[in-house]
Design an enzyme around this catalytic site. Structure first.
Site, PDB file in Angstrom:
ATOM      1  N   SER A 116      14.782  33.040  17.370  1.00 36.19           N
ATOM      2  CA  SER A 116      13.531  32.578  17.991  1.00 36.19           C
ATOM      3  C   SER A 116      12.404  32.644  16.962  1.00 36.19           C
ATOM      4  O   SER A 116      12.551  33.305  15.917  1.00 36.19           O
ATOM      5  CB  SER A 116      13.204  33.495  19.173  1.00 36.19           C
ATOM      6  OG  SER A 116      11.867  33.346  19.597  1.00 36.19           O
TER       7      SER A 116
ATOM      8  N   TYR B 170      11.919  40.861  24.182  1.00 33.30           N
ATOM      9  CA  TYR B 170      12.425  39.610  23.598  1.00 33.30           C
ATOM     10  C   TYR B 170      12.201  39.624  22.083  1.00 33.30           C
ATOM     11  O   TYR B 170      13.090  39.262  21.308  1.00 33.30           O
ATOM     12  CB  TYR B 170      11.698  38.433  24.254  1.00 33.30           C
ATOM     13  CG  TYR B 170      12.248  37.066  23.934  1.00 33.30           C
ATOM     14  CD1 TYR B 170      13.350  36.553  24.612  1.00 33.30           C
ATOM     15  CD2 TYR B 170      11.655  36.264  22.954  1.00 33.30           C
ATOM     16  CE1 TYR B 170      13.846  35.287  24.332  1.00 33.30           C
ATOM     17  CE2 TYR B 170      12.144  35.001  22.666  1.00 33.30           C
ATOM     18  CZ  TYR B 170      13.236  34.511  23.359  1.00 33.30           C
ATOM     19  OH  TYR B 170      13.727  33.251  23.070  1.00 33.30           O
TER      20      TYR B 170
END
Ligand code: NAD
Length: 256
Positions: free
Chosen positions: A148, A161
């Protein structure tokens, strides 16, 4: 072999986690389009993905599993099932992932544990299970992890995350170091801001959505097709000398 043929994945078997929708669906279709048979693993049915891939004349096998709760033994069993169905496995795409948004000051243990479980623990133990199979087969293997922008940046209101995706970038390097000797490539793709369920909340927030779009040099949200091309490249022969790298597919976001 011509350089164009070296992109093809004929005769290969690819496992793609989280293949029911979004980026995983796009990458599963991309692998099949390049010639691979595909095993999708998800906690929901993957009928749409299956229909598209079968229409292409490729095989698709669905396995239902909850990748938050699964144990390393459970992941070994999944690899066993894939080998039973297809005879071998050549590519693993660790795509399934979740995001939980909450202020860091309030952030719950469950939002920490669930995200860490599927986004990084399962990525490691599934890679381990598949790598053992690659070694047993004495064949080359390709692992593509989905990282990400938050493998590079801190993010806001998504601390688990960020921790997990930074971990994905880290284990991508760590596993490449140990497994290059077996002709296993472990790389990652760091998608930018993509139009999928994962970002529905962000895209519905007019202020955040506007701020994000303004910062993307490409001036648009990314699509599953944008990521599929990179995944097929990292799964094929043309990337044989690329190992441990996290490739941003972000419309230029990180260049700003
Ligand atoms: P999505 O929510 O549309 O799809 C996630 C997939 O994972 C779905 O198929 C879902 O069913 C599956 N999944 C979720 N929980 C599961 C569980 N417990 N067990 C098994 N499968 C489960 O998200 P997406 O945007 O397609 O994201 C795919 C990957 O890309 C994720 O790892 C995500 O973190 C990453 N990513 C997405 C973006 C983005 O902007 N959309 C950006 C960077 C990284």
């Amino acid at each position: 072999m011509s350089i164009i043929d070296a992109f093809r994945l004929d005769g290969k078997v690819a496992i793609v986690t989280g293949a029911s929708t979004g980026l995983g669906m796009g990458m599963a279709i991309g692998m099949a389009d390049a010639g691979a048979d595909v095993c999708g693993i998800d906690y929901v049915a993957m009928d749409e993905t299956e229909a598209i891939i079968k229409k292409m004349g490729r095989k698709f096998h669905q396995i239902k599993a909850d990748l938050i709760k699964i144990t390393p033994e459970g992941l070994n069993e999944l690899v066993g099932e894939v080998v039973k169905v297809f005879g071998h496995v050549d590519i693993l795409v660790n795509n399934a992932g979740i995001i939980r948004r909450e202020d860091a000051i309030e952030f719950s243990e469950k939002n920490w544990d669930d995200v860490m479980a599927i986004n990084v623990k399962t990525v490691f133990f599934f890679s381990q299970a598949v790598a053992r199979q690659f070694v047993k087969q004495e064949s080359k293997g390709k692992i593509v992890n989905i990282a990400s922008m938050l493998s590079f940046q801190g993010g806001i209101r998504v601390p688990s995350y960020t921790a997990a995706k930074s971990g994905v970038k880290g284990i991508t390097m760590a596993l490449a170091n140990e497994w290059a000797q077996y002709d296993i490539n472990v790389n990652a793709i760091a998608p930018g801001y993509m139009a999928t369920n994962n970002t529905a909340q962000l895209r519905n927030d007019e202020k955040r959505s506007g701020e994000i779009l303004e910062r993307i040099p490409a001036g648009r949200w990314g699509t599953p097709e944008d990521v599929a091309g990179a995944a097929v490249f990292l799964a094929g022969q043309n990337s044989d000398y690329i190992n441990g790298y996290t490739l941003a597919v972000d419309g230029g976001w990180l260049a700003r």
